[in-house]
Design an enzyme around this catalytic site. Structure first.
Site, short mmCIF file in Angstrom:
data_model
loop_
_atom_site.label_atom_id
_atom_site.label_comp_id
_atom_site.label_asym_id
_atom_site.label_seq_id
_atom_site.Cartn_x
_atom_site.Cartn_y
_atom_site.Cartn_z
N ASN A 9 42.97 40.18 46.04
CA ASN A 9 42.67 40.52 44.46
C ASN A 9 41.63 41.49 44.40
O ASN A 9 40.43 41.27 45.31
CB ASN A 9 41.46 39.25 44.09
CG ASN A 9 41.52 39.50 42.52
OD1 ASN A 9 41.61 40.69 42.05
ND2 ASN A 9 40.28 38.60 41.90
N LYS A 11 40.35 43.05 42.43
CA LYS A 11 39.32 43.29 41.23
C LYS A 11 39.70 45.02 40.67
O LYS A 11 40.26 45.32 40.93
CB LYS A 11 38.72 42.85 41.64
CG LYS A 11 38.13 41.74 42.12
CD LYS A 11 36.58 40.75 42.17
CE LYS A 11 37.13 39.45 43.16
NZ LYS A 11 35.84 39.18 43.46
N HIS A 91 40.82 33.93 36.06
CA HIS A 91 39.91 34.46 37.18
C HIS A 91 38.06 34.29 36.45
O HIS A 91 38.40 34.30 35.49
CB HIS A 91 40.23 36.14 37.42
CG HIS A 91 39.21 35.78 38.76
ND1 HIS A 91 37.15 36.52 38.77
CD2 HIS A 91 39.48 36.05 40.13
CE1 HIS A 91 37.40 36.32 40.13
NE2 HIS A 91 37.88 36.21 40.59
N GLU A 93 35.36 36.04 36.93
CA GLU A 93 34.88 37.36 35.99
C GLU A 93 35.86 37.62 34.67
O GLU A 93 34.93 37.57 33.69
CB GLU A 93 35.33 38.49 36.97
CG GLU A 93 34.42 38.23 38.03
CD GLU A 93 35.08 38.34 39.07
OE1 GLU A 93 35.84 39.76 39.42
OE2 GLU A 93 34.74 37.98 41.00
N GLU A 157 37.82 28.98 42.62
CA GLU A 157 37.36 29.58 43.66
C GLU A 157 35.51 29.47 42.58
O GLU A 157 35.16 29.70 41.31
CB GLU A 157 37.01 30.50 42.72
CG GLU A 157 38.81 31.86 43.00
CD GLU A 157 39.12 32.65 43.44
OE1 GLU A 157 39.39 33.42 44.40
OE2 GLU A 157 38.45 33.74 42.53
N GLY A 163 31.69 36.57 46.06
CA GLY A 163 30.90 37.94 46.28
C GLY A 163 29.72 37.36 46.55
O GLY A 163 29.12 38.49 46.15
N SER A 193 33.95 34.65 49.10
CA SER A 193 33.54 35.00 50.49
C SER A 193 34.34 34.63 51.32
O SER A 193 33.78 33.41 52.39
CB SER A 193 32.35 34.23 50.19
OG SER A 193 31.42 34.55 49.46
P1 13P Z 1 34.73 37.43 47.40
O1 13P Z 1 35.66 36.92 48.35
O2 13P Z 1 34.71 38.66 47.17
O3 13P Z 1 33.52 36.94 47.26
O4 13P Z 1 35.68 37.32 45.99
C1 13P Z 1 36.50 35.97 45.85
C2 13P Z 1 38.08 36.14 44.87
O5 13P Z 1 36.52 36.05 42.96
C3 13P Z 1 38.34 36.74 44.45
O6 13P Z 1 39.85 36.00 43.76
#
Ligand code: 13P
Length: 232
Positions: A9, A11, A91, A93, A157, A163, A193
Site C-alpha cells: 500500500n 498510500k 483503511h 486513514e 491493522e 507508521g 509497521s
Molecule cells: P506501515 O507499514 O507504514 O506501518 O503502514 C501500514 C498500513 O497502513 C498498510 O496499509
C-alpha cells in the site's frame, strides 16, 4: 485465492509518475519468483501507467456508485477498465483522517465485489480502545459490516501500529486474527509497521495469511525481504 498475500500500500506516494514507474518496475523484478499472491496498490492516477508483469494492481479506495454526479470519486468499473483487480476499503486513514463510516465502507465493499473486484477490508482498533480493553469489541463491530465473500480478505491493522514503527506483538496478532477468522471464516492479513527486521517473526504467527505493508513497500529491497520471510 491460493497462497499467502503480500500487498504493497503506497498510500499517497511517490510524488511523481516517473518515480512510480521506476519503483513498480524494481518491485516487479525483485518479487517475480516469490510464491505469493503479490499485490500493488498505488495512487489511482498511476494505475494505468504501470506496466508490470508479476504483480496484480489494485486501488486504495473506491466509490460505491457506478457513475454520475459524484465529483472526485472513482467507480468500480473505472478501476477495472484501467487494469485494477483489487481494492482496499476501510483503511484506518480513510476512517480516521477522511472520516468514513462503517456503513460507507460496507457499501464500497459490496459495490466492488458486485463489479468483480477483489477486496481487502481493513479493520483495527485505536490505541485508546486497546488501552481501555475494548479492542475485541471495536473490531467485532467493524466486522459486523463486512460482506462475507470468497473474494474478500480482512486486514487487521491496529491504528497504533501504523507508521509508528511499533508493530503488534505476535500474541496480540495471533489472538485477534483467531477472533476475526472465527467470526468471518475469511483470510486475515496483518498490517502495521511490517519491516524486514520483524517480518520473519510476524510471518510465523499462526493465522497470518499475509501482510499489508505501507512504508516498507516503497523500498524495493526491504519489501523483497518481507516477501521472502512470508514465502518461508
Ligand atoms: P506501515 O507499514 O507504514 O506501518 O503502514 C501500514 C498500513 O497502513 C498498510 O496499509
Amino acid at each position: 485465492m491460493e497462497g499467502r498475500i503480500l500487498a504493497a500500500n503506497w498510500k499517497m506516494n511517490p510524488a511523481t509518475k516517473e518515480e512510480a514507474i521506476r519503483l513498480a518496475g524494481e518491485i516487479d523484478d525483485l518479487l517475480s519468483e516469490l510464491p505469493l499472491v503479490r499485490l500493488l496498490f498505488p495512487p489511482f492516477v498511476y494505475i494505468p501507467l504501470l506496466k508490470i508483469r508479476n504483480l496484480t494492481l489494485g486501488a486504495q479506495d473506491v466509490f460505491y456508485e457506478e457513475k454520475g454526479a459524484f465529483t472526485g470519486e472513482i467507480s468500480p468499473p473505472m478501476l477495472l477498465s484501467v487494469g485494477a483487480k483489487w481494492v482496499i476499503v476501510g483503511h484506518s486513514e480513510r476512517r480516521n483522517v477522511i472520516g468514513e463510516s462503517d456503513e460507507v465502507i460496507r457499501r464500497k465493499a459490496e459495490a466492488a465485489l458486485k463489479a468483480g473486484l477483489k477486496v481487502i477490508y481493513c479493520v483495527g482498533e485505536k490505541l485508546e480502545d486497546r488501552e481501555a480493553g475494548r479492542h475485541f469489541a471495536v473490531v467485532e463491530n467493524q466486522l459486523s459490516y463486512v460482506p462475507v465473500s470468497e473474494d474478500l480478505v480482512v486486514a487487521y491493522e491496529p491504528v497504533w501500529a501504523i507508521g509508528t514503527g511499533r508493530n503488534a506483538s505476535p500474541e496480540q496478532i495471533e489472538e485477534m486474527h483467531a477472533f476475526i477468522k472465527e467470526r468471518t471464516g475469511l483470510k486475515v492479513l496483518y498490517g502495521g509497521s511490517v519491516k524486514a527486521h520483524n517480518a520473519g517473526e510476524l510471518a510465523r504467527v499462526p493465522n497470518v495469511d499475509g501482510f499489508l505493508v505501507g512504508g516498507a513497500s516503497l523500498k524495493p529491497e526491504e519489501f523483497r525481504k518481507i516477501g521472502e520471510a512470508l514465502a518461508g
